[in-house]
Design a protein around this motif. Structure first.
Motif, mmCIF file in Angstrom:
data_model
loop_
_atom_site.group_PDB
_atom_site.id
_atom_site.type_symbol
_atom_site.label_atom_id
_atom_site.label_comp_id
_atom_site.label_asym_id
_atom_site.label_seq_id
_atom_site.Cartn_x
_atom_site.Cartn_y
_atom_site.Cartn_z
ATOM 1 N N ASP A 216 0.840 -1.207 0.000
ATOM 2 C CA ASP A 216 0.000 0.000 0.000
ATOM 3 C C ASP A 216 0.869 1.249 0.000
ATOM 4 O O ASP A 216 0.574 2.228 -0.692
ATOM 5 N N LEU A 217 1.958 1.221 0.778
ATOM 6 C CA LEU A 217 2.861 2.367 0.836
ATOM 7 C C LEU A 217 3.579 2.564 -0.496
ATOM 8 O O LEU A 217 3.783 3.705 -0.939
ATOM 9 N N ALA A 222 5.869 7.581 -0.535
ATOM 10 C CA ALA A 222 6.278 8.079 0.776
ATOM 11 C C ALA A 222 6.042 9.577 0.889
ATOM 12 O O ALA A 222 6.340 10.337 -0.032
ATOM 13 N N GLU A 223 5.505 9.990 2.042
ATOM 14 C CA GLU A 223 5.239 11.406 2.289
ATOM 15 C C GLU A 223 6.015 11.942 3.475
ATOM 16 O O GLU A 223 6.217 13.153 3.589
ATOM 17 N N THR A 224 6.430 11.082 4.385
ATOM 18 C CA THR A 224 7.148 11.508 5.585
ATOM 19 C C THR A 224 8.539 10.883 5.597
ATOM 20 O O THR A 224 8.838 9.950 4.831
ATOM 21 N N ALA A 225 9.384 11.371 6.505
ATOM 22 C CA ALA A 225 10.730 10.804 6.643
ATOM 23 C C ALA A 225 10.660 9.339 7.048
ATOM 24 O O ALA A 225 11.457 8.513 6.567
ATOM 25 N N GLU A 226 9.713 9.001 7.924
ATOM 26 C CA GLU A 226 9.570 7.611 8.357
ATOM 27 C C GLU A 226 9.164 6.713 7.199
ATOM 28 O O GLU A 226 9.677 5.604 7.033
ATOM 29 N N GLU A 227 8.238 7.186 6.360
ATOM 30 C CA GLU A 227 7.797 6.380 5.215
ATOM 31 C C GLU A 227 8.911 6.218 4.187
ATOM 32 O O GLU A 227 9.071 5.144 3.596
ATOM 33 N N LYS A 257 8.792 -1.446 9.690
ATOM 34 C CA LYS A 257 7.946 -0.502 10.416
ATOM 35 C C LYS A 257 8.824 0.493 11.175
ATOM 36 O O LYS A 257 9.851 0.111 11.757
ATOM 37 N N VAL A 258 8.415 1.743 11.176
ATOM 38 C CA VAL A 258 9.198 2.790 11.839
ATOM 39 C C VAL A 258 8.276 3.646 12.699
ATOM 40 O O VAL A 258 7.226 4.102 12.236
ATOM 41 N N LYS A 259 8.646 3.836 13.951
ATOM 42 C CA LYS A 259 7.959 4.777 14.842
ATOM 43 C C LYS A 259 9.004 5.736 15.419
ATOM 44 O O LYS A 259 10.141 5.322 15.686
ATOM 45 N N SER A 260 8.620 6.986 15.615
ATOM 46 C CA SER A 260 9.588 7.962 16.127
ATOM 47 C C SER A 260 8.962 8.827 17.213
ATOM 48 O O SER A 260 7.737 8.880 17.369
ATOM 49 N N PHE A 261 9.838 9.516 17.951
ATOM 50 C CA PHE A 261 9.420 10.364 19.074
ATOM 51 C C PHE A 261 10.469 11.469 19.216
ATOM 52 O O PHE A 261 11.657 11.241 18.956
#
Length: 508
Positions: A216-217, A222-227, A257-261
């Motif tokens: 799907d991605l 990609a639209e974000t740095a994580e994507e 998969k990427v998650k950030s904070f």
């Protein structure tokens, strides 16, 4: 105000852990079928086929996908308009549901959790405590995400405090080849970035709860740095050619998969956690109307494929095998094992090697001369089963014992999963032994080849006791032959080059 009954919550944890023990997430089955369809390495394709067949067998038979039924991680997100009826803490309710699930008489799960980890390492016998994370959110529901994570993949976790200018992508691509195949690819990677060290690890673990949606991605872009990082790593990790079970091939990961904070200006914490071919997780909500009702997936989701690979396999009688016969086995060859094997994992190896070092005899009945040892900790049997799911554990943990076992016990060879370190390979070559590989993630399928089982020694170790198995046509691959030729080195190297040559398009 929503009221969640204590028993409903406990029952939901129990049902969820039983459910994920035998049902792969449907998105994972679809991703694995896609990997199977496009795989061009026969060895990797056969390994994926075994995992898919095992998965369907478990979905039908309601038995564990893998003998390592994991340590439980549970994320509990409690709406601010929720209250619990009962006197137990949330983490205690999770533990009670876990205890019931792992001690079920209908589908007992392997108890792998040890207390006193820095000391005596004693099995808790009920797989508790679970690792529980509690968070408060808006709303009037309780959201639960629960997983059972195997030790082989968990042990490959990598963490680093990078400099702010360092490349996360470069770090991941540097680390992955050193992870070996003990995490049982193909799977997925969870990457947490930012916060503090423990926050990065928490995000990486939580990221693994998300569905496989890389296609799907790719279609969306990609639209974000994580994507962007997800897409780039998905492509570049697969181009490493590691492949299924580390045998070399086109699919190493099915998603990233990427998650950030937000993080400190001087810091860039990064954690990478892989999920294995026995990925087990589910998410559900409780709204006060009762326990969770998890709907079984349709069996139509599983492809009808055959394991194959046995037409040209060599049948071996382990009760009469000689070193001269073993010398004809070549790296990458498929064998069907028949006869008697002994088992032993970490704790049993330590006890055996300690006895040898002290000049003491091994327990009565334990004789490794001319035998093979299988690195396994099986699930307890039910009904007419000889043994429960009994797939291989990660062999590298036993590397430090290889020289003693080969030089002092008369052992001929070993059966496990994943790669061996240089010292172990050198010892295997020196003693003209062999290392055979069974497929990780096909534990129920493997168990069907075991026709008799009995405990020989160290019953106090539970699943780590020494067993004697009688096997019939147990499928394995020669991973390291008596000349030291190593399929986990040769396979990925070959397929890295082949991927370059065929210009495989991962992002199309």
């Amino acid at each position: 105000m929503t009221v969640i009954k204590q028993q409903d919550f406990i029952d939901s944890i129990y049902e969820a852990l039983q459910y994920i023990s035998y049902y792969h997430p449907v998105d994972f089955v679809r991703g694995l079928k896609k990997a199977y369809d496009r795989e061009q390495n026969p060895a990797a394709k056969s390994a994926i086929a075994q995992i898919l067949v095992n998965s369907k067998m478990c979905a039908i038979g309601h038995r564990p996908l893998c003998q390592d039924t994991g340590i439980v991680t549970c994320f509990v997100k409690i709406g601010r308009n929720v209250t619990f009826e009962g006197d137990m803490l949330v983490q205690d309710m999770v533990n009670e549901g876990c205890r019931r699930a792992y001690c079920s008489s209908e589908n007992p799960l392997r108890k792998s959790v040890l207390k006193d980890p820095a000391g005596n390492r004693v099995n808790t016998r009920d797989n508790t405590p679970a690792v529980t994370h509690i968070e408060f959110i808006e709303g009037d529901k309780v959201v639960v995400e629960i997983a059972a994570k195997g030790g082989g993949s968990e042990n490959k976790t990598k963490m680093a405090m990078l400099n702010p200018s360092d490349s996360i992508e470069d770090w991941v691509l540097d680390q992955l080849p050193h992870m070996g195949a003990g995490w049982c690819p193909p799977g997925m990677l969870g990457i947490g970035i930012g916060g503090t060290a423990e926050k990065a690890a928490l995000m990486a673990k939580e990221a693994l709860m998300e569905p496989i949606d890389i296609d799907d991605l790719i279609r969306k872009g990609a639209e974000t740095a994580e994507e962007k990082l997800r897409l780039s790593l998905y492509d570049k990790v697969n181009r490493l050619g590691i492949g299924a079970q580390g045998l070399g091939g086109l699919t190493t990961v099915m998603d990233v998969k990427v998650k950030s904070f937000p993080t400190h200006a001087a810091s860039k914490p990064v954690c990478m956690i892989p999920n294995c071919a026995a990925t087990r997780h589910v998410s559900f909500e409780l709204d006060g109307t009762g326990p969770v009702d998890l709907v079984p997936p349709s069996l139509d989701e599983w492809p009808d494929i055959e394991v194959g690979g046995s037409d040209n396999a060599r049948r071996v009688n382990l009760d009469t095998v000689t070193k001269e016969e073993m010398a004809t086995w070549k790296s990458g060859e498929t064998l069907l094992l028949n006869g008697t094997i002994l088992t032993g994992r970490d704790a049993a190896h330590k006890k055996i090697c300690d006895l040898i070092a002290e000049g003491k005899p091994l327990p009565d009945g334990v004789d490794f001369h001319g035998k093979f040892i299988y690195y396994v900790g099986p699930v307890d049997p039910v009904g007419d089963e000889v043994v429960g799911p009994a797939g291989p554990t990660t062999s590298t943990r036993m590397d430090k014992f290889v020289e003693t076992m080969l030089s002092k016990t008369g052992l001929y060879g070993m059966i496990g999963k994943a790669d061996r370190g240089p010292a172990a390979v050198a010892s295997i070559k020196n003693h003209k032994a062999v290392y055979l590989m069974a497929v990780g993630g096909a534990a129920y399928l493997v168990s069907k080849a075991i026709k008799k089982a009995r405990v020989l020694a160290f019953p106090e170790l539970g699943m780590e006791a020494v067993y004697e198995f009688e096997v019939q046509d147990m499928p394995v691959m020669v991973a390291v032959d008596s000349e030291g030729s190593n399929v986990h080195v040769n396979g990925p190297a070959e397929w890295r080059e082949k991927i370059l040559a065929i210009d495989f398009k991962y992002l199309e």
